[in-house]
Design an enzyme around this catalytic site. Structure first.
Site, PDB file in Angstrom:
ATOM      1  N   ASP A 149       0.881  -1.497  -0.107  1.00  0.00           N
ATOM      2  CA  ASP A 149       0.010   0.055  -0.051  1.00  0.00           C
ATOM      3  C   ASP A 149       0.742   1.347   0.235  1.00  0.00           C
ATOM      4  OD1 ASP A 149      -2.371   1.350   0.100  1.00  0.00           O
ATOM      5  OD2 ASP A 149      -2.212   1.882   2.142  1.00  0.00           O
ATOM      6  N   HIS A 222      -7.497  -0.731 -10.195  1.00  0.00           N
ATOM      7  CA  HIS A 222      -7.535   0.419  -8.986  1.00  0.00           C
ATOM      8  C   HIS A 222      -6.452   1.212  -9.466  1.00  0.00           C
ATOM      9  CE1 HIS A 222      -7.447   2.057  -5.131  1.00  0.00           C
ATOM     10  NE2 HIS A 222      -6.242   2.029  -4.809  1.00  0.00           N
TER      11      HIS A 222
END
Length: 309
Positions: A149, A222
């Site tokens: 992330d 994404h």
């Protein structure tokens, strides 16, 4: 300009965090108590940093978009606005307004708890706790989906350029616009997917963390939906301070965006939830759902001291 950003705005990621949100109560003297605590946050942070130099301790105080005018009636950050709630079929980004955010983080969970306990005691009955979310570093800075992330986060001095208000709003130089969302992951649904299917949804490999070439990304990936350019061809950037959270009942990501404006986050959120106008939305949202959404402004150190005046 001499205004100093709160240290935690651009500091590197920590291994443990607490995100505390509050609403002011109706208790007598509540507003004065809140103002008193907000003004003290930088000094309290400095005490912890001096006493525990190896903990890399930070505490950012931020004020909700709807609460700002009660604390500072004469001036307002130029772009401070309510959280941009969105709904597109099953894709949702709800608006759950709150008055205050304290983002506490360090390398020691016990210090985070100790600071939060002292903060809560000082605030007393002036506030009501809305939500407490404990974030933690998962493996090598991965989300619970298993993917790294924050790969696109700015580094070095560029973090200041992205996250901190400059001369464009001189009255609020050194501040930062913060948006937070708590996402709840459907891990059972996600884990039924093959790794390649997960990678196609993310637009990057899982183990090696290698981003797909642009031509190989689906329009619903994404990384496709969040890698945007402005009208001048510049990258639309935010500084992410997101952290995984969870227990045996629910888990997900506390998403936190810090930025010098409120537009970059809004553009990314619209790209994910509403899509590109041709039906291409972020397919990661089939496996995670936002249940909160709030917008704040974190004043400079000097800005905190001037609140209420």
């Amino acid at each position: 300009m001499s205004a100093r950003p709160q240290l935690g705005i651009t500091a590197a990621a920590n291994s443990a965090a607490l995100f505390l949100t509050y609403n002011q109560s109706s208790a007598e003297g509540a507003l004065a108590s809140v103002l008193n605590v907000l003004r003290q946050i930088p000094a309290l942070e400095a005490e912890y940093r001096t006493q525990y130099p190896d903990a890399d301790f930070h505490a950012v105080a931020a004020i909700g978009s709807g609460y700002w005018d009660r604390l500072s009636a004469h001036k307002r950050p130029a772009e401070l606005a309510p959280f941009p709630a969105l709904e597109n079929g099953e894709n949702v980004a709800p608006f759950t307004p709150v008055d205050l955010l304290f983002h506490i983080r360090s390398e020691r969970k016990d210090l985070n708890f100790q600071f939060a306990t002292a903060l809560s005691s000082q605030l007393g009955d002036a506030v009501e706790l809305v939500e407490e979310v404990e974030g933690f570093r998962y493996l090598d800075s991965r989300d619970l989906t298993g993917f790294v992330d924050g790969t696109e986060n700015p580094e070095g001095e560029h973090r200041m350029d992205v996250a901190v208000v400059g001369d464009e709003d001189r009255s609020f130089y050194g501040g930062s616009y913060i948006h937070i969302q708590r996402y709840v992951h459907n891990m059972a649904h996600w884990n039924r997917l093959q790794v390649k299917a997960q990678e196609d949804i993310m637009g990057r490999t899982k183990a090696e963390n290698i981003e797909y070439a642009g031509a190989d990304k689906a329009l619903t990936a994404h990384t496709k939906r969040t890698s945007l350019k402005d009208s001048s061809g510049n990258s639309v950037e935010i500084l992410r301070h997101s952290m995984p959270y969870g227990d045996m009942q629910a888990c997900g990501l506390l998403f936190a965006s810090y930025c010098r404006n409120n537009q970059n986050f809004r553009l990314m959120l619209e790209s994910m939830v509403s899509g590109d106008g041709e039906g291409h939305t972020d397919h990661l949202l089939k496996y995670t759902r936002a249940v909160t959404g709030a917008a704040f402004f974190a004043p400079s150190v000097e800005g905190l001291a001037e609140l209420g005046s």
